[in-house]
Motif scaffolding. Structure first.
Motif, PDB file in Angstrom:
ATOM      1  N   LEU A   1      11.859  83.091 -14.024  1.00 43.61           N
ATOM      2  CA  LEU A   1      11.030  84.295 -14.064  1.00 43.61           C
ATOM      3  C   LEU A   1      11.226  84.984 -15.410  1.00 43.61           C
ATOM      4  O   LEU A   1      12.337  84.984 -15.960  1.00 43.61           O
ATOM      5  N   VAL A   2      10.153  85.558 -15.938  1.00 44.09           N
ATOM      6  CA  VAL A   2      10.258  86.382 -17.149  1.00 44.09           C
ATOM      7  C   VAL A   2      10.178  87.839 -16.717  1.00 44.09           C
ATOM      8  O   VAL A   2       9.242  88.227 -16.016  1.00 44.09           O
ATOM      9  N   HIS A   3      11.173  88.617 -17.106  1.00 40.55           N
ATOM     10  CA  HIS A   3      11.110  90.056 -16.861  1.00 40.55           C
ATOM     11  C   HIS A   3      10.808  90.698 -18.209  1.00 40.55           C
ATOM     12  O   HIS A   3      11.662  90.757 -19.091  1.00 40.55           O
ATOM     13  N   ASP A   4       9.568  91.169 -18.326  1.00 39.95           N
ATOM     14  CA  ASP A   4       9.021  91.583 -19.614  1.00 39.95           C
ATOM     15  C   ASP A   4       8.981  93.112 -19.712  1.00 39.95           C
ATOM     16  O   ASP A   4       8.491  93.781 -18.797  1.00 39.95           O
ATOM     17  N   HIS A   5       9.491  93.643 -20.817  1.00 43.77           N
ATOM     18  CA  HIS A   5       9.478  95.102 -20.997  1.00 43.77           C
ATOM     19  C   HIS A   5       8.619  95.521 -22.179  1.00 43.77           C
ATOM     20  O   HIS A   5       8.659  96.674 -22.594  1.00 43.77           O
ATOM     21  N   VAL A   6       7.915  94.575 -22.784  1.00 43.50           N
ATOM     22  CA  VAL A   6       7.175  94.859 -24.012  1.00 43.50           C
ATOM     23  C   VAL A   6       5.695  94.937 -23.689  1.00 43.50           C
ATOM     24  O   VAL A   6       5.139  94.005 -23.127  1.00 43.50           O
ATOM     25  N   GLU A   7       5.054  96.010 -24.111  1.00 44.54           N
ATOM     26  CA  GLU A   7       3.669  96.296 -23.708  1.00 44.54           C
ATOM     27  C   GLU A   7       2.784  95.082 -23.409  1.00 44.54           C
ATOM     28  O   GLU A   7       3.259  93.976 -23.283  1.00 44.54           O
ATOM     29  N   ALA A   8       1.523  95.291 -23.340  1.00 42.84           N
ATOM     30  CA  ALA A   8       0.627  94.268 -22.799  1.00 42.84           C
ATOM     31  C   ALA A   8       0.531  93.015 -23.655  1.00 42.84           C
ATOM     32  O   ALA A   8       0.106  91.971 -23.183  1.00 42.84           O
ATOM     33  N   VAL A   9       0.900  93.093 -24.926  1.00 42.34           N
ATOM     34  CA  VAL A   9       0.852  91.903 -25.768  1.00 42.34           C
ATOM     35  C   VAL A   9       1.697  90.804 -25.123  1.00 42.34           C
ATOM     36  O   VAL A   9       1.312  89.643 -25.079  1.00 42.34           O
ATOM     37  N   GLY A  10       2.854  91.208 -24.632  1.00 40.85           N
ATOM     38  CA  GLY A  10       3.755  90.249 -24.000  1.00 40.85           C
ATOM     39  C   GLY A  10       3.118  89.612 -22.780  1.00 40.85           C
ATOM     40  O   GLY A  10       3.138  88.398 -22.604  1.00 40.85           O
ATOM     41  N   LEU A  11       2.497  90.458 -21.977  1.00 35.19           N
ATOM     42  CA  LEU A  11       1.835  89.954 -20.772  1.00 35.19           C
ATOM     43  C   LEU A  11       0.767  88.945 -21.115  1.00 35.19           C
ATOM     44  O   LEU A  11       0.709  87.863 -20.542  1.00 35.19           O
TER      45      LEU A  11
ATOM     46  N   ALA B   1       3.503  78.409 -17.182  1.00 31.73           N
ATOM     47  CA  ALA B   1       4.331  79.593 -17.456  1.00 31.73           C
ATOM     48  C   ALA B   1       5.095  79.993 -16.202  1.00 31.73           C
ATOM     49  O   ALA B   1       4.571  79.889 -15.087  1.00 31.73           O
ATOM     50  N   PRO B   2       6.330  80.434 -16.378  1.00 30.58           N
ATOM     51  CA  PRO B   2       7.034  80.977 -15.211  1.00 30.58           C
ATOM     52  C   PRO B   2       6.346  82.267 -14.770  1.00 30.58           C
ATOM     53  O   PRO B   2       5.626  82.872 -15.557  1.00 30.58           O
ATOM     54  N   PRO B   3       6.551  82.705 -13.537  1.00 28.35           N
ATOM     55  CA  PRO B   3       5.979  83.991 -13.145  1.00 28.35           C
ATOM     56  C   PRO B   3       6.568  85.116 -13.999  1.00 28.35           C
ATOM     57  O   PRO B   3       7.687  85.007 -14.490  1.00 28.35           O
ATOM     58  N   VAL B   4       5.772  86.170 -14.162  1.00 29.04           N
ATOM     59  CA  VAL B   4       6.175  87.292 -15.024  1.00 29.04           C
ATOM     60  C   VAL B   4       6.218  88.574 -14.201  1.00 29.04           C
ATOM     61  O   VAL B   4       5.259  88.886 -13.492  1.00 29.04           O
ATOM     62  N   LEU B   5       7.320  89.288 -14.303  1.00 31.34           N
ATOM     63  CA  LEU B   5       7.348  90.678 -13.822  1.00 31.34           C
ATOM     64  C   LEU B   5       7.353  91.561 -15.059  1.00 31.34           C
ATOM     65  O   LEU B   5       8.260  91.472 -15.886  1.00 31.34           O
TER      66      LEU B   5
ATOM     67  N   TYR C   1      15.653  95.276  -8.298  1.00 32.47           N
ATOM     68  CA  TYR C   1      14.966  94.294  -9.140  1.00 32.47           C
ATOM     69  C   TYR C   1      15.084  92.883  -8.565  1.00 32.47           C
ATOM     70  O   TYR C   1      14.121  92.111  -8.615  1.00 32.47           O
ATOM     71  N   VAL C   2      16.225  92.557  -7.984  1.00 37.80           N
ATOM     72  CA  VAL C   2      16.349  91.219  -7.378  1.00 37.80           C
ATOM     73  C   VAL C   2      15.315  91.072  -6.254  1.00 37.80           C
ATOM     74  O   VAL C   2      14.668  90.038  -6.119  1.00 37.80           O
ATOM     75  N   GLU C   3      15.115  92.145  -5.478  1.00 32.54           N
ATOM     76  CA  GLU C   3      14.064  92.118  -4.439  1.00 32.54           C
ATOM     77  C   GLU C   3      12.693  91.872  -5.065  1.00 32.54           C
ATOM     78  O   GLU C   3      11.892  91.079  -4.564  1.00 32.54           O
ATOM     79  N   LEU C   4      12.425  92.595  -6.164  1.00 30.27           N
ATOM     80  CA  LEU C   4      11.103  92.443  -6.791  1.00 30.27           C
ATOM     81  C   LEU C   4      10.939  91.049  -7.387  1.00 30.27           C
ATOM     82  O   LEU C   4       9.857  90.463  -7.318  1.00 30.27           O
ATOM     83  N   TYR C   5      12.015  90.487  -7.963  1.00 35.31           N
ATOM     84  CA  TYR C   5      11.934  89.118  -8.497  1.00 35.31           C
ATOM     85  C   TYR C   5      11.508  88.166  -7.377  1.00 35.31           C
ATOM     86  O   TYR C   5      10.697  87.279  -7.564  1.00 35.31           O
ATOM     87  N   ASP C   6      12.075  88.392  -6.210  1.00 31.74           N
ATOM     88  CA  ASP C   6      11.764  87.548  -5.075  1.00 31.74           C
ATOM     89  C   ASP C   6      10.286  87.664  -4.698  1.00 31.74           C
ATOM     90  O   ASP C   6       9.600  86.680  -4.475  1.00 31.74           O
ATOM     91  N   ARG C   7       9.802  88.913  -4.673  1.00 31.76           N
ATOM     92  CA  ARG C   7       8.385  89.129  -4.347  1.00 31.76           C
ATOM     93  C   ARG C   7       7.477  88.452  -5.358  1.00 31.76           C
ATOM     94  O   ARG C   7       6.459  87.869  -5.001  1.00 31.76           O
ATOM     95  N   VAL C   8       7.843  88.538  -6.630  1.00 29.74           N
ATOM     96  CA  VAL C   8       7.003  87.945  -7.664  1.00 29.74           C
ATOM     97  C   VAL C   8       7.014  86.433  -7.523  1.00 29.74           C
ATOM     98  O   VAL C   8       5.978  85.777  -7.606  1.00 29.74           O
TER      99      VAL C   8
END
Ligand code: UDP
Length: 380
Positions: A98-108, A118-122, A366-373
């Motif tokens: 999983l990618v946990h992305d904190h950088v604005e929409a460019v990253g997304l 691509a791995p799933p992205v949160l 966050y671990v819960e959210l990773y699971d949901r993603v």
């Protein structure tokens, strides 16, 4: 099975940040807790980041914060170079869950563009979304990209297209919240503090005017644009005024800064920052924007300092009026509330922070959210 997360912190500041740095402080708090829970963390950041992680991906040697004053295309160039590095690394390996992305929409957009491999992205949203709908207009990637907010009010203001991808919100936390030894109660002084970027949304002009009118001592701490120290700003000359925050400072704040009742001390860090906040009578947030997450608000509580603020954005979620702070919808009333804040209990603020905003709680969430993603779950 061990979960491996690529944490994208971006190229702007090292992690932990040298002083100012809301997003980087959050990541520096979150990562050690995730690792304690058994998550492997690959950090995409700059080489000078010192946060212990399992692996690092870097493009730039150190933080590119200074580039933020440059023309927009150069800012984008830095973002793109960093993200190309992340995408290259992702193409070259298959162990990232999983990618946990904190950088604005460019990253997304870039990650989503990798297609089905691509791995799933949160993506954690750190901004006031109603102000930047264009950044998130096109959420390519469908179910592989999910977002989370940092407060309920932030998500409520998000465009519908974005909310449809939301897996919920996670209140921010800081390492200050639980480190009771490092942050033993200190004696209160007579000053009030505003800790944050000098920016119209943070309202330092209003705070400074009220300090002069109501007669309280006010310390403004935080960078003005890319300038961390008053002497650096003074040396920068007139060209610095091209930066809107520098212009705001000179035109709207500086007229009230007399070096006595109202002072600007530049960016404060580490112990100096903690002492400045812990010894303040109140932390003032004269906000003119809808504060999305408010790291400095939570930090203030954890240091035993009541919060006085305009009731905007996430403030009503973080502060209980009359117990941990005083909130108002009327800007002019803030001056009176600052004078009244001395009646609030520092210990109550610390208790609230330790109960609600611990790093461990943030990591579990966050671990819960990773699971949901990862399981493609839709709404919370
Ligand atoms: N900060 C700091 N020194 C300063 C000003 C701010 O260390 O002089 C830190 C502050 O403690 C907080 C972060 O920078 O951790 C700001 O985050 P916040 O969410 O409050 O504001 P924003 O991200 O909107 O700038």
């Amino acid at each position: 099975m061990t979960l491996t997360v690529l944490m994208n912190a971006g190229p702007w500041l090292s992690v932990p940040p040298p002083g100012y740095g809301g997003i980087e402080n959050v990541i520096a708090t979150l990562v050690p807790e995730l690792r304690r829970l058994g998550v492997r963390v690959v950090l995409a950041s700059v080489e000078s980041s010192t946060l212990p992680v399992d692996e690092k991906i870097t493009v730039f040697p150190d933080g590119q914060f200074h580039a933020l004053q440059r023309p927009y295309n150069q800012v984008c160039g830095v973002s793109q170079a960093h993200l190309s590095g992340v995408v290259r690394a992702l193409h070259a390996r298959d162990d990232i869950d999983l990618v946990h992305d904190h950088v604005e929409a460019v990253g997304l957009a870039t990650l989503a563009a990798m297609g089905p491999d691509a791995p799933p992205v949160l993506h954690t949203l750190h901004w006031d979304l109603a102000k930047h709908p264009e950044l998130y207009g096109n959420l390519d990637g469908g179910d592989r990209v999910r977002v989370n907010g940092v407060s309920a009010s932030q998500l409520a203001r998000a465009p519908q297209a974005l909310r449809a991808h939301s897996v919920g919100h996670v209140h921010l936390s800081t390492p200050l919240a639980v480190d009771a030894d490092r942050h033993a109660p200190v004696a209160k002084g007579d000053h009030v503090v505003i800790l944050g970027r000098i920016n119209p949304g943070k309202g330092q002009d209003l705070g400074a005017r009220l300090a002069q009118e109501a007669g309280f001592r006010l310390v403004l701490a935080g960078p003005v644009g890319p300038y961390h120290r008053p002497e650096d700003l003074a040396a920068a000359g007139d060209e610095a005024r091209q930066n809107p925050d520098v212009r705001f400072f000179y035109e709207q704040v500086a007229p009230y800064v007399d070096g006595d009742r109202v002072r600007w001390v530049g960016t404060v860090a580490g112990r100096e920052r903690d002492d400045l906040v812990a010894s303040a009578r109140a932390s003032l947030f004269p906000l003119r924007w809808e504060e999305p997450g408010g790291t400095a608000v939570v930090e203030s509580l954890s240091l035993g300092t009541p919060v006085v603020a305009t009731a905007r954005g996430c403030l009503p979620e973080l502060i209980e009026h009359g117990r941990t702070g005083l909130l108002t919808g009327d800007e002019q009333e803030l001056g009176d509330l600052v004078l009244a804040a001395g009646g609030l209990e520092p210990a109550e603020c610390r208790r609230e922070a330790a109960r609600r905003f611990t790093p461990a709680r943030m990591a579990q969430r966050y671990v819960e959210l990773y699971d949901r993603v990862r399981t493609g779950a839709a709404k919370p």
